[in-house]
Design a protein around this motif. Structure first.
Motif, PDB file in Angstrom:
ATOM      1  N   LYS A 125       0.835  -1.209   0.000  1.00 26.57           N
ATOM      2  CA  LYS A 125       0.000   0.000   0.000  1.00 26.57           C
ATOM      3  C   LYS A 125       0.864   1.250   0.000  1.00 26.57           C
ATOM      4  N   LEU A 126       1.969   1.234   0.732  1.00 26.73           N
ATOM      5  CA  LEU A 126       2.871   2.380   0.730  1.00 26.73           C
ATOM      6  C   LEU A 126       3.444   2.620  -0.669  1.00 26.73           C
ATOM      7  N   ALA A 127       3.874   1.569  -1.346  1.00 27.44           N
ATOM      8  CA  ALA A 127       4.387   1.715  -2.715  1.00 27.44           C
ATOM      9  C   ALA A 127       3.295   2.215  -3.651  1.00 27.44           C
ATOM     10  N   ASP A 128       2.073   1.755  -3.453  1.00 22.37           N
ATOM     11  CA  ASP A 128       0.928   2.205  -4.249  1.00 22.37           C
ATOM     12  C   ASP A 128       0.719   3.709  -4.070  1.00 22.37           C
ATOM     13  N   LEU A 129       0.724   4.154  -2.826  1.00 20.85           N
ATOM     14  CA  LEU A 129       0.513   5.579  -2.557  1.00 20.85           C
ATOM     15  C   LEU A 129       1.682   6.429  -3.035  1.00 20.85           C
ATOM     16  N   GLU A 130       2.888   5.912  -2.928  1.00 21.09           N
ATOM     17  CA  GLU A 130       4.045   6.650  -3.441  1.00 21.09           C
ATOM     18  C   GLU A 130       3.907   6.859  -4.941  1.00 21.09           C
ATOM     19  N   ASP A 131       3.454   5.828  -5.648  1.00 24.07           N
ATOM     20  CA  ASP A 131       3.263   5.983  -7.092  1.00 24.07           C
ATOM     21  C   ASP A 131       2.106   6.926  -7.389  1.00 24.07           C
ATOM     22  N   ASN A 132       1.013   6.784  -6.647  1.00 29.12           N
ATOM     23  CA  ASN A 132      -0.149   7.653  -6.880  1.00 29.12           C
ATOM     24  C   ASN A 132       0.146   9.121  -6.595  1.00 29.12           C
ATOM     25  N   SER A 133       1.116   9.394  -5.746  1.00 32.44           N
ATOM     26  CA  SER A 133       1.439  10.784  -5.409  1.00 32.44           C
ATOM     27  C   SER A 133       2.752  11.251  -6.039  1.00 32.44           C
ATOM     28  N   ASP A 134       3.262  10.504  -6.983  1.00 36.38           N
ATOM     29  CA  ASP A 134       4.491  10.891  -7.679  1.00 36.38           C
ATOM     30  C   ASP A 134       4.259  12.202  -8.443  1.00 36.38           C
ATOM     31  N   PRO A 135       5.136  13.183  -8.256  1.00 35.70           N
ATOM     32  CA  PRO A 135       4.943  14.485  -8.919  1.00 35.70           C
ATOM     33  C   PRO A 135       4.804  14.403 -10.437  1.00 35.70           C
ATOM     34  N   GLU A 136       5.532  13.499 -11.074  1.00 40.69           N
ATOM     35  CA  GLU A 136       5.425  13.364 -12.531  1.00 40.69           C
ATOM     36  C   GLU A 136       4.039  12.877 -12.943  1.00 40.69           C
ATOM     37  N   ARG A 137       3.471  11.963 -12.178  1.00 43.11           N
ATOM     38  CA  ARG A 137       2.118  11.485 -12.485  1.00 43.11           C
ATOM     39  C   ARG A 137       1.089  12.573 -12.184  1.00 43.11           C
ATOM     40  N   LEU A 138       1.272  13.242 -11.036  1.00 42.50           N
ATOM     41  CA  LEU A 138       0.312  14.277 -10.659  1.00 42.50           C
ATOM     42  C   LEU A 138       0.317  15.439 -11.649  1.00 42.50           C
ATOM     43  N   ALA A 139       1.458  15.715 -12.267  1.00 40.98           N
ATOM     44  CA  ALA A 139       1.556  16.814 -13.235  1.00 40.98           C
ATOM     45  C   ALA A 139       0.651  16.594 -14.443  1.00 40.98           C
ATOM     46  N   LEU A 140       0.231  15.365 -14.678  1.00 41.63           N
ATOM     47  CA  LEU A 140      -0.644  15.053 -15.807  1.00 41.63           C
ATOM     48  C   LEU A 140      -2.119  15.302 -15.500  1.00 41.63           C
ATOM     49  N   LEU A 141      -2.404  15.630 -14.230  1.00 42.44           N
ATOM     50  CA  LEU A 141      -3.783  15.804 -13.785  1.00 42.44           C
ATOM     51  C   LEU A 141      -4.096  17.272 -13.535  1.00 42.44           C
ATOM     52  N   PRO A 142      -5.372  17.637 -13.499  1.00 39.89           N
ATOM     53  CA  PRO A 142      -5.738  19.015 -13.151  1.00 39.89           C
ATOM     54  C   PRO A 142      -5.242  19.354 -11.739  1.00 39.89           C
ATOM     55  N   GLU A 143      -4.881  20.617 -11.526  1.00 40.27           N
ATOM     56  CA  GLU A 143      -4.313  21.063 -10.241  1.00 40.27           C
ATOM     57  C   GLU A 143      -5.224  20.737  -9.062  1.00 40.27           C
ATOM     58  N   THR A 145      -7.305  18.290  -8.731  1.00 36.10           N
ATOM     59  CA  THR A 145      -7.203  16.845  -8.464  1.00 36.10           C
ATOM     60  C   THR A 145      -5.889  16.528  -7.762  1.00 36.10           C
ATOM     61  N   CYS A 146      -4.808  17.158  -8.213  1.00 31.60           N
ATOM     62  CA  CYS A 146      -3.497  16.951  -7.574  1.00 31.60           C
ATOM     63  C   CYS A 146      -3.558  17.294  -6.094  1.00 31.60           C
ATOM     64  N   GLN A 147      -4.092  18.434  -5.777  1.00 34.94           N
ATOM     65  CA  GLN A 147      -4.148  18.878  -4.379  1.00 34.94           C
ATOM     66  C   GLN A 147      -5.030  17.961  -3.541  1.00 34.94           C
ATOM     67  N   ARG A 148      -6.151  17.525  -4.099  1.00 32.22           N
ATOM     68  CA  ARG A 148      -7.037  16.614  -3.382  1.00 32.22           C
ATOM     69  C   ARG A 148      -6.328  15.293  -3.090  1.00 32.22           C
ATOM     70  N   LEU A 149      -5.623  14.767  -4.083  1.00 37.95           N
ATOM     71  CA  LEU A 149      -4.917  13.501  -3.889  1.00 37.95           C
ATOM     72  C   LEU A 149      -3.784  13.634  -2.874  1.00 37.95           C
ATOM     73  N   LEU A 150      -3.054  14.725  -2.924  1.00 28.71           N
ATOM     74  CA  LEU A 150      -1.971  14.932  -1.954  1.00 28.71           C
ATOM     75  C   LEU A 150      -2.515  15.023  -0.530  1.00 28.71           C
ATOM     76  N   ARG A 151      -3.642  15.730  -0.354  1.00 31.98           N
ATOM     77  CA  ARG A 151      -4.252  15.819   0.987  1.00 31.98           C
ATOM     78  C   ARG A 151      -4.695  14.448   1.491  1.00 31.98           C
TER      79      ARG A 151
END
Length: 172
Positions: A125-143, A145-151
């Motif tokens: 689960k930690l590896a899953d969340l690390e990938d889900n919150s990777d800045p390169e992946r988040l950069a592909l999403l609307p801002e 959505t990025c902020q919601r996922l990081l929170r």
């Protein structure tokens, strides 16, 4: 018996995941299996903090990484994974990582994983969340959505790291 019983490997889990997730994409429109590959690689990296693990334990953690979303995101299910011969350790990890239905909040689910989960499941689960919150992946999403996922993900990663350390993980 001369030889040990046959057992599934990470390569087997990768094949099953590729087949059952075929055609699925992530939030950014990328093939979903790419996420699973990164989670599996992340588990290998995180498992370096588990010098006490055998090769089999490490392999089962990688199997769980490949399969962690099968039940939640496909119609394959636990029966299919069991029929394919995945071990009870792998099936237990997948079960632990499958979001429950109903009114359980995300924070409560993560807290439960941290409290009763195996080290293997916690690291997946930690590896899953690390990938889900990777800045390169988040950069592909609307801002937004990025902020919601990081929170959502940052506090969860802290909870999981603390739980993993309590189970003997030696963070790098």
């Amino acid at each position: 018996m001369i030889l040990p019983p046959l057992r599934r490997t990470a390569a087997d889990a990768q094949k099953v995941a590729a087949i059952v997730h075929a055609g699925q994409t992530d939030k950014a429109g990328r093939p979903y299996v790419e996420h699973l590959a990164r989670v599996a690689a992340g588990v290998l990296r995180l498992s370096e903090g588990c010098p006490f693990w055998s090769d089999e334990e490490r392999d089962e953690a990688v199997q769980a990484a490949w399969l962690h979303d099968v039940v939640e995101d496909t119609s394959f299910g636990f029966a299919g994974l069991a029929k394919e011969g995945f071990s009870d350790n792998v099936l237990t990890s997948v079960a632990m990582l499958t979001k429950p239905g109903g009114t359980v909040t995300y924070a409560a689910w993560i807290s439960n994983i941290a409290k009763v989960g195996t080290l293997r499941g916690i690291l997946v689960k930690l590896a899953d969340l690390e990938d889900n919150s990777d800045p390169e992946r988040l950069a592909l999403l609307p801002e937004e959505t990025c902020q919601r996922l990081l929170r959502k993900y940052e506090p969860a990663k802290d909870v999981l790291r603390t739980a993993a350390r309590a189970k003997g993980w030696q963070a790098a």
